[in-house]
Design a protein around this motif. Structure first.
Motif, PDB file in Angstrom:
ATOM      1  N   ALA A 261       0.847  -1.196   0.000  1.00 10.36           N
ATOM      2  CA  ALA A 261       0.000   0.000   0.000  1.00 10.36           C
ATOM      3  C   ALA A 261       0.881   1.244   0.000  1.00 10.36           C
ATOM      4  O   ALA A 261       1.706   1.421   0.897  1.00 10.36           O
ATOM      5  CB  ALA A 261      -0.918   0.003   1.214  1.00 10.36           C
ATOM      6  N   GLN A 262       0.710   2.090  -0.996  1.00 13.73           N
ATOM      7  CA  GLN A 262       1.491   3.313  -1.125  1.00 13.73           C
ATOM      8  C   GLN A 262       0.549   4.521  -1.139  1.00 13.73           C
ATOM      9  O   GLN A 262      -0.423   4.553  -1.882  1.00 13.73           O
ATOM     10  CB  GLN A 262       2.332   3.292  -2.396  1.00 13.73           C
ATOM     11  N   THR A 270      -2.838  14.739   0.491  1.00  7.29           N
ATOM     12  CA  THR A 270      -3.037  13.297   0.376  1.00  7.29           C
ATOM     13  C   THR A 270      -4.270  13.044  -0.474  1.00  7.29           C
ATOM     14  O   THR A 270      -5.386  13.433  -0.101  1.00  7.29           O
ATOM     15  CB  THR A 270      -3.212  12.653   1.764  1.00  7.29           C
ATOM     16  N   ALA A 271      -4.039  12.402  -1.630  1.00 10.18           N
ATOM     17  CA  ALA A 271      -5.148  12.145  -2.555  1.00 10.18           C
ATOM     18  C   ALA A 271      -5.785  10.785  -2.311  1.00 10.18           C
ATOM     19  O   ALA A 271      -6.973  10.598  -2.577  1.00 10.18           O
ATOM     20  CB  ALA A 271      -4.659  12.227  -3.996  1.00 10.18           C
ATOM     21  N   GLY A 272      -5.006   9.820  -1.825  1.00  4.83           N
ATOM     22  CA  GLY A 272      -5.551   8.480  -1.643  1.00  4.83           C
ATOM     23  C   GLY A 272      -4.454   7.463  -1.447  1.00  4.83           C
ATOM     24  O   GLY A 272      -3.372   7.774  -0.930  1.00  4.83           O
ATOM     25  N   VAL A 273      -4.719   6.240  -1.895  1.00  2.41           N
ATOM     26  CA  VAL A 273      -3.787   5.128  -1.705  1.00  2.41           C
ATOM     27  C   VAL A 273      -3.808   4.231  -2.936  1.00  2.41           C
ATOM     28  O   VAL A 273      -4.873   3.989  -3.520  1.00  2.41           O
ATOM     29  CB  VAL A 273      -4.165   4.288  -0.457  1.00  2.41           C
ATOM     30  N   LEU A 274      -2.619   3.772  -3.337  1.00  2.00           N
ATOM     31  CA  LEU A 274      -2.490   2.721  -4.353  1.00  2.00           C
ATOM     32  C   LEU A 274      -2.180   1.419  -3.630  1.00  2.00           C
ATOM     33  O   LEU A 274      -1.246   1.354  -2.827  1.00  2.00           O
ATOM     34  CB  LEU A 274      -1.353   3.032  -5.323  1.00  2.00           C
ATOM     35  N   ILE A 275      -2.951   0.381  -3.904  1.00  2.00           N
ATOM     36  CA  ILE A 275      -2.678  -0.942  -3.338  1.00  2.00           C
ATOM     37  C   ILE A 275      -2.276  -1.865  -4.483  1.00  2.00           C
ATOM     38  O   ILE A 275      -3.060  -2.117  -5.403  1.00  2.00           O
ATOM     39  CB  ILE A 275      -3.893  -1.505  -2.588  1.00  2.00           C
ATOM     40  N   PHE A 276      -1.030  -2.342  -4.419  1.00  2.00           N
ATOM     41  CA  PHE A 276      -0.508  -3.277  -5.418  1.00  2.00           C
ATOM     42  C   PHE A 276      -0.660  -4.701  -4.885  1.00  2.00           C
ATOM     43  O   PHE A 276      -0.322  -4.974  -3.728  1.00  2.00           O
ATOM     44  CB  PHE A 276       0.966  -2.999  -5.712  1.00  2.00           C
TER      45      PHE A 276
END
Length: 560
Positions: A261-262, A270-276
């Motif tokens: 999670a980045q 803070t716009a959100g989160v990327l989950i790879f």
């Protein structure tokens, strides 16, 4: 007195020298085993040379050999030898003895962050274990260096690939300024090159909300997201990431080995989160630093999109203040207008329109286009619209009104100019007489019942160019049901991929299809058709339409 070097020792020295000289040319582990194992058979008494590749534990992943084959039931024996560091007191001893092996030299090494390796020399009854151990250590030294070089080369290649992915991702994300499209691109550019799945959460209302999801197996991903427990766990992971308490976890999502999670954070927002989501081997998972860099670029793209949309909303709002909030009503006439802001435009445009009704019922309709964009153009737009409107309202002839505006621009020594068109409509039996005046503005269209659309006449020179205004003049008549369409050049000059203009290719066909629709629908659909026709950022489009109503319908209400 020093001991003389034997032929055997000299030959071995030459072998080691050759091995070291060959290290730089090795490009794979297979080439390495073919290089270092066969020379070990030259060790006196050697009957086999084995090479094992394993994890830092005891799991063997690759078996290589020269001489005695390392296949079948030999593999468990090799593992015992590697663990014991010699011939163990076990059934393995008997297995080796049956094959003429009475001793073994073992050298094991573990790379920094790399899988380890074990090399073994199997000796017959006349083998010298000390001599074999010395030779094996020398070969192991060559092997370590070769593995180090291979790891460095792989790391360099991996970094080049990651750099290329970052560059391509930046291009893809920067190619659009729409946040919705950016969200989709962020997820799609990550799969499958970077991860098996990618989820994009936006931080809105104090909690992360899933906005985009891509996976190599969308059916499986949709099933996972439909599971409330999994969806809740992913949302909690995104929340923890925003709080700075988690980055990488294992076993969180069924079917994924690793979840990373980045946070999407740029310009202190803070716009959100990327989950790879990764299903590949752990050593093939990109490092956190790369994923952070990718997420930062995605956050910048999203932030740019937000800033663009905010700026665009401001431009649209400002543009609306330069236009009349309502169009008046006039007996026997219906009015409708639309204004379309050009694509990817962040400056106020100079298109304008207005309608005034004199005390005697004469209607003055005007449309214009100021050269350029921005604050200066907006100021001139407001001045031109209000000046022409006020002069026409007061009863000044259109020619004199345009001349006064020309004088004002020349007095201010402004380099800007504008095109303008004015239609003066007077009621007469069965319709309206129209006087059309143009200062370099596109000619209007006339839609008549049962006849193809026709063009009026343009002419004249843009306002502000010459010391004296030059006005083109023409007259026409509108009968009941006829429509006069006035517009700016953004409508006709919208271009397709081949450079063809809407006005040359599709204008007349479009207005003929729209001639019988409600007037408000006509102006909006006509503008939309021109905007769709263009493949590049279209100019602003202003359209003002006037239709002669059936007297039985009565006067029209005020219209926006």
């Amino acid at each position: 007195m020093s001991r003389a070097v034997t032929t055997e020792e000299l030959g071995w020295a030459v072998t080691i020298h050759r091995l070291w000289a060959s290290v730089a040319a090795i490009t794979s582990r297979e080439e390495l085993s073919d290089l270092v194992l066969p020379p070990l058979l030259r060790v006196p008494g050697a009957v086999g040379a084995w090479g094992l590749r394993h994890t830092t534990g005891t799991e063997i992943t690759v078996y290589r050999w020269a001489g005695l084959p390392l296949e079948g039931d030999a593999r468990p024996v090799a593992l015992e030898l590697a663990v014991a560091g010699g011939v163990p007191d076990s059934p393995a001893r008997d297995w080796l003895a049956e094959r003429g092996v009475h001793g073994v030299a073992v050298s094991r090494f573990d790379g920094d962050g790399e899988v380890g390796g074990t090399m073994l020399v199997l000796l017959g009854p006349d083998g010298d274990r000390d001599r074999a151990a010395l030779c094996l250590d020398q070969v192991a030294g060559v092997t370590r260096e070769a593995i180090r070089r291979l790891a460095a080369h792989r790391a360099e290649q991996a970094q080049q690939v990651r750099d290329a992915l970052l560059a391509e991702a930046s291009l893809q994300m920067d190619a659009v300024l729409d946040r919705t499209q950016t969200l989709r691109r962020v997820a799609r550019m990550a799969v499958p090159a970077i991860a098996e799945g990618c989820l994009v959460y936006l931080y809105e209302g104090g909690r992360p909300e899933l906005r985009s999801a891509v996976h190599i197996d969308m059916r499986r991903l949709n099933a996972l997201l439909a599971d409330p427990a999994v969806a809740r766990q992913l949302t909690e992971l995104a929340t923890e990431a925003i709080a700075g308490r988690v980055v990488r976890a294992e076993g969180v999502v069924p079917g994924s080995r690793i979840v990373d999670a980045q946070v999407l954070r740029a310009r202190d927002r803070t716009a959100g989160v990327l989950i790879f989501m990764f299903e590949r081997d752990p050593q093939d998972v990109p490092p956190p630093r790369f994923l952070r860099d990718l997420s930062y670029r995605a956050a910048l793209a999203l932030d740019n999109g937000e800033l663009y949309e905010q700026r665009r909303r401001e431009v649209v709002t400002m543009q609306q203040h330069l236009l009349p909030s309502r169009l008046p009503s006039a007996a026997g006439l219906e009015f409708a207008a639309s204004y379309t802001v050009g694509d990817r435009v962040l400056e106020v445009g100079g298109d304008f329109y207005d309608v005034v009704v004199r005390a005697d019922g004469t209607v003055g309709a005007l449309v214009g286009d100021v050269c350029g964009r921005g604050v200066d153009a907006a100021a001139l737009t407001g001045m031109a619209r209000h000046t022409l409107g006020a002069l026409l309202q007061e009863g000044l002839p259109p020619v004199r009104a345009l001349a006064r505006l020309n004088t004002s621009l020349r007095r201010e020594k402004s380099w800007r100019f504008l095109t303008a068109g004015v239609a003066l409509l007077r009621a007469e039996a069965g319709g309206f007489a129209v006087q059309w005046l143009s200062c370099g503005h596109p000619a209007p269209l006339i839609l008549r019942r049962g006849r193809p659309a026709e063009s009026g006449r343009g002419g004249g020179v843009p306002v502000g160019v010459l010391p004296e205004a030059r006005v083109g003049r023409s007259r026409l008549r509108l009968a009941t049901g006829d429509t006069l369409v006035m517009f700016t050049d953004g409508l006709t000059e919208s271009r397709d991929a081949d450079g063809r203009m809407f006005g040359d290719v599709a204008l007349y066909e479009t207005v003929d299809k729209l001639r019988d629709v409600p007037l408000d629908t006509l102006v909006h659909e006509l503008s939309a058709a021109a905007a769709r026709f263009g493949v590049t950022g279209a100019d602003d489009i202003a359209v003002l339409a006037i239709r002669v109503e059936d007297p039985a319908k009565g006067p029209a209400d005020d219209r926006l």
